[in-house]
Design a protein around this motif. Sequence first.
Motif, PDB file in Angstrom:
ATOM      1  N   ALA A 118      71.693  10.180 -52.264  1.00  0.00           N
ATOM      2  CA  ALA A 118      73.137  10.169 -51.627  1.00  0.00           C
ATOM      3  C   ALA A 118      73.921   8.766 -51.877  1.00  0.00           C
ATOM      4  CB  ALA A 118      73.030  10.185 -49.972  1.00  0.00           C
ATOM      5  N   ASP A 119      75.102   8.927 -52.097  1.00  0.00           N
ATOM      6  CA  ASP A 119      76.072   7.702 -52.479  1.00  0.00           C
ATOM      7  C   ASP A 119      76.468   7.240 -50.950  1.00  0.00           C
ATOM      8  OD1 ASP A 119      75.770   7.665 -55.288  1.00  0.00           O
ATOM      9  OD2 ASP A 119      77.260   9.174 -55.317  1.00  0.00           O
ATOM     10  N   LEU A 120      76.173   6.126 -50.692  1.00  0.00           N
ATOM     11  CA  LEU A 120      76.665   5.271 -49.486  1.00  0.00           C
ATOM     12  C   LEU A 120      78.137   4.497 -49.757  1.00  0.00           C
ATOM     13  CD1 LEU A 120      73.267   3.741 -48.438  1.00  0.00           C
ATOM     14  CD2 LEU A 120      73.996   5.983 -48.231  1.00  0.00           C
ATOM     15  N   ASP A 121      79.096   5.083 -49.198  1.00  0.00           N
ATOM     16  CA  ASP A 121      80.412   4.543 -49.185  1.00  0.00           C
ATOM     17  C   ASP A 121      80.592   3.584 -48.233  1.00  0.00           C
ATOM     18  OD1 ASP A 121      82.951   3.575 -49.161  1.00  0.00           O
ATOM     19  OD2 ASP A 121      83.968   5.623 -49.010  1.00  0.00           O
ATOM     20  N   MET A 122      80.319   2.021 -48.560  1.00  0.00           N
ATOM     21  CA  MET A 122      80.174   0.862 -47.449  1.00  0.00           C
ATOM     22  C   MET A 122      81.529   0.858 -46.885  1.00  0.00           C
ATOM     23  SD  MET A 122      76.845   0.507 -48.095  1.00  0.00           S
ATOM     24  CE  MET A 122      76.888  -0.781 -47.069  1.00  0.00           C
ATOM     25  N   ALA A 123      82.653   1.337 -47.317  1.00  0.00           N
ATOM     26  CA  ALA A 123      83.758   1.218 -46.288  1.00  0.00           C
ATOM     27  C   ALA A 123      83.710   1.794 -44.967  1.00  0.00           C
ATOM     28  CB  ALA A 123      84.940   1.797 -47.208  1.00  0.00           C
ATOM     29  N   LEU A 124      82.720   2.622 -44.738  1.00  0.00           N
ATOM     30  CA  LEU A 124      82.534   3.565 -43.712  1.00  0.00           C
ATOM     31  C   LEU A 124      81.830   2.682 -42.511  1.00  0.00           C
ATOM     32  CD1 LEU A 124      81.076   6.855 -44.917  1.00  0.00           C
ATOM     33  CD2 LEU A 124      83.486   6.715 -44.264  1.00  0.00           C
ATOM     34  N   VAL A 125      81.356   1.688 -42.903  1.00  0.00           N
ATOM     35  CA  VAL A 125      80.816   0.760 -42.053  1.00  0.00           C
ATOM     36  C   VAL A 125      81.773   0.130 -41.081  1.00  0.00           C
ATOM     37  CG1 VAL A 125      79.420  -1.562 -41.758  1.00  0.00           C
ATOM     38  CG2 VAL A 125      78.733   0.050 -43.229  1.00  0.00           C
ATOM     39  N   THR A 126      82.984  -0.624 -41.805  1.00  0.00           N
ATOM     40  CA  THR A 126      83.862  -0.896 -41.009  1.00  0.00           C
ATOM     41  C   THR A 126      84.655   0.094 -40.436  1.00  0.00           C
ATOM     42  OG1 THR A 126      84.378  -2.741 -42.729  1.00  0.00           O
ATOM     43  CG2 THR A 126      86.142  -2.307 -41.590  1.00  0.00           C
ATOM     44  N   LYS A 127      84.918   1.278 -40.952  1.00  0.00           N
ATOM     45  CA  LYS A 127      85.636   2.356 -40.310  1.00  0.00           C
ATOM     46  C   LYS A 127      85.127   2.794 -38.970  1.00  0.00           C
ATOM     47  CE  LYS A 127      87.105   7.120 -40.829  1.00  0.00           C
ATOM     48  NZ  LYS A 127      86.947   8.505 -41.747  1.00  0.00           N
ATOM     49  N   ARG A 128      83.947   2.817 -38.836  1.00  0.00           N
ATOM     50  CA  ARG A 128      83.099   2.974 -37.822  1.00  0.00           C
ATOM     51  C   ARG A 128      83.068   1.854 -36.713  1.00  0.00           C
ATOM     52  NH1 ARG A 128      81.340   6.254 -33.550  1.00  0.00           N
ATOM     53  NH2 ARG A 128      79.666   5.536 -32.584  1.00  0.00           N
ATOM     54  N   LYS A 129      82.947   0.524 -37.161  1.00  0.00           N
ATOM     55  CA  LYS A 129      83.069  -0.370 -36.374  1.00  0.00           C
ATOM     56  C   LYS A 129      84.447  -0.965 -35.674  1.00  0.00           C
ATOM     57  CE  LYS A 129      78.734  -2.609 -37.872  1.00  0.00           C
ATOM     58  NZ  LYS A 129      77.819  -3.764 -37.298  1.00  0.00           N
ATOM     59  N   ARG A 130      85.255  -0.486 -36.458  1.00  0.00           N
ATOM     60  CA  ARG A 130      86.612  -0.583 -35.914  1.00  0.00           C
ATOM     61  C   ARG A 130      86.774   0.121 -34.716  1.00  0.00           C
ATOM     62  NH1 ARG A 130      91.815   2.072 -35.761  1.00  0.00           N
ATOM     63  NH2 ARG A 130      90.916   3.932 -36.563  1.00  0.00           N
ATOM     64  N   MET A 131      86.268   1.292 -34.334  1.00  0.00           N
ATOM     65  CA  MET A 131      86.258   1.984 -33.204  1.00  0.00           C
ATOM     66  C   MET A 131      85.113   1.545 -32.357  1.00  0.00           C
ATOM     67  SD  MET A 131      88.772   4.356 -33.716  1.00  0.00           S
ATOM     68  CE  MET A 131      88.375   5.461 -32.412  1.00  0.00           C
ATOM     69  N   MET A 132      83.946   1.146 -32.786  1.00  0.00           N
ATOM     70  CA  MET A 132      83.107   0.890 -31.750  1.00  0.00           C
ATOM     71  C   MET A 132      82.109  -0.152 -32.433  1.00  0.00           C
ATOM     72  SD  MET A 132      79.738   1.271 -30.137  1.00  0.00           S
ATOM     73  CE  MET A 132      79.153   2.382 -31.233  1.00  0.00           C
ATOM     74  N   ASP A 133      81.942  -1.457 -32.035  1.00  0.00           N
ATOM     75  CA  ASP A 133      81.137  -2.214 -32.595  1.00  0.00           C
ATOM     76  C   ASP A 133      80.183  -2.761 -31.346  1.00  0.00           C
ATOM     77  OD1 ASP A 133      79.714  -4.484 -33.846  1.00  0.00           O
ATOM     78  OD2 ASP A 133      81.501  -5.453 -34.466  1.00  0.00           O
ATOM     79  N   SER A 134      79.250  -2.280 -31.439  1.00  0.00           N
ATOM     80  CA  SER A 134      78.101  -2.531 -30.300  1.00  0.00           C
ATOM     81  C   SER A 134      77.719  -3.800 -29.971  1.00  0.00           C
ATOM     82  CB  SER A 134      76.886  -1.769 -30.638  1.00  0.00           C
ATOM     83  OG  SER A 134      76.941  -0.398 -30.311  1.00  0.00           O
ATOM     84  N   VAL A 135      77.877  -4.795 -31.326  1.00  0.00           N
ATOM     85  CA  VAL A 135      77.525  -6.261 -31.083  1.00  0.00           C
ATOM     86  C   VAL A 135      78.715  -7.126 -31.165  1.00  0.00           C
ATOM     87  CG1 VAL A 135      75.144  -5.845 -31.681  1.00  0.00           C
ATOM     88  CG2 VAL A 135      76.927  -6.246 -33.431  1.00  0.00           C
ATOM     89  N   GLY A 136      79.862  -6.426 -31.089  1.00  0.00           N
ATOM     90  CA  GLY A 136      81.323  -7.194 -31.463  1.00  0.00           C
ATOM     91  C   GLY A 136      82.092  -6.910 -30.124  1.00  0.00           C
ATOM     92  N   HIS A 137      83.187  -6.226 -30.585  1.00  0.00           N
ATOM     93  CA  HIS A 137      84.370  -5.978 -29.639  1.00  0.00           C
ATOM     94  C   HIS A 137      83.966  -5.122 -28.423  1.00  0.00           C
ATOM     95  CE1 HIS A 137      85.142  -2.056 -31.405  1.00  0.00           C
ATOM     96  NE2 HIS A 137      85.105  -2.650 -32.487  1.00  0.00           N
ATOM     97  N   TYR A 138      82.829  -4.230 -28.590  1.00  0.00           N
ATOM     98  CA  TYR A 138      82.480  -3.187 -27.698  1.00  0.00           C
ATOM     99  C   TYR A 138      81.153  -4.128 -27.036  1.00  0.00           C
ATOM    100  CZ  TYR A 138      82.300   1.496 -25.635  1.00  0.00           C
ATOM    101  OH  TYR A 138      82.571   2.582 -25.082  1.00  0.00           O
ATOM    102  N   ALA A 139      80.819  -5.128 -27.014  1.00  0.00           N
ATOM    103  CA  ALA A 139      79.643  -5.800 -26.273  1.00  0.00           C
ATOM    104  C   ALA A 139      80.285  -6.500 -25.415  1.00  0.00           C
ATOM    105  CB  ALA A 139      78.942  -6.663 -27.464  1.00  0.00           C
ATOM    106  N   ARG A 140      79.525  -6.814 -24.422  1.00  0.00           N
ATOM    107  CA  ARG A 140      79.727  -7.674 -23.191  1.00  0.00           C
ATOM    108  C   ARG A 140      78.378  -8.874 -23.055  1.00  0.00           C
ATOM    109  NH1 ARG A 140      83.361  -6.152 -19.259  1.00  0.00           N
ATOM    110  NH2 ARG A 140      82.818  -8.446 -18.458  1.00  0.00           N
TER     111      ARG A 140
END
Length: 352
Positions: free
Chosen positions: A270-292
């Motif tokens: 399968a081909d991994l489009d690495m732009a999808l990492v940022t697309k997902r983390k823009r909504m929910m970054d478990s170790v960034g803006h969604y962390a406390r």
Amino acid sequence: MTTANRKVRAAAVQIAPDMESADGTLAKVCEAIANAARQGAELVVFPETFVPYYPYFSFVRPPFAAGPEHLLLYERAVVVPGPVTDAVSAAARSHGVVVVLGVNERDHGSLYNTQLVFDANGELVLKRRKITPTYHERMIWGQGDGSGLKVVDTTVGRLGALACWEHYNPLARYALMAQHEEIHCAQFPGSMVGQIFADQMEVTIRHHALESGCFVVNATGWLTDEQILSITPDPKIQKALRGGCCTAIVSPEGNLLAEPLRSGEGILIADLDMALVTKRKRMMDSVGHYARPELLSLMIDDRPASPMSTVFPQSAPVVPAGVPRTTVATFPSSANESSASVRSVHANAIEA
């Protein structure tokens, strides 16, 4: 995070070991690397402890009867570094691919469930050991330590790895998430427990992809009917050595990028489009803006565990002869505490 406009072709290998020869299994690894590279793969992931083979015998035999098979596994196990790592390193370098390989590692008198990551230049960039073997596995392998809970930079991106039910340890997964893994490599034995194992595995790897916001490349092993028969002649027990396969590649949005392999040997691409990492983390970054982190955080001891530490290292300051002194040593509070924590205090120095 350098993800924009970058694509990676990944291969997950579902494959049967050579149960009669460690060299035979190694030959299959090198052949699969070459096959995947011909299909354009830049990352190739193999199953858990594939070299020489997963200790299936320990799942169906009582400990008192498993001695001969266990000793044979010692004989065939992989020493790191050694001939096996040299061969895989050469294959990775020759084909320009990143390789993630599971091995039974022998370190003197103990065996470990070990994951090896080779970069595309052949360099061994990570050796980690499964931190807690599961159930029957505890009779076979020792425990790993926190030094292997690392994400490494490779040609294909930031890569982390866990083996089998380590994926049920949320803190182990979080340790890799907090290091911003882009591609997670999962390994399972396959050919065990039945369809319920495969179903649970799919849920687990898809959840990690969503929670981490990374791709997951998962490889499971496979046993032929002849191999199952060689492990046990009992038809009832043979049922415990079937099913449980779900070789799959998952996107950061939890989508399967190809139909999983659930039986037989094969290579999933399968081909991994690495732009999808940022697309997902823009909504929910478990170790960034969604962390406390001020409320919830992880503390990890990532020092290598050792059965011995030096109380007075050679680099300790030398007290001149004739100087009266009293030495007080504070010893490590645990077996893994490094010798750097050992301090000596000199008192009763020369009075003014």
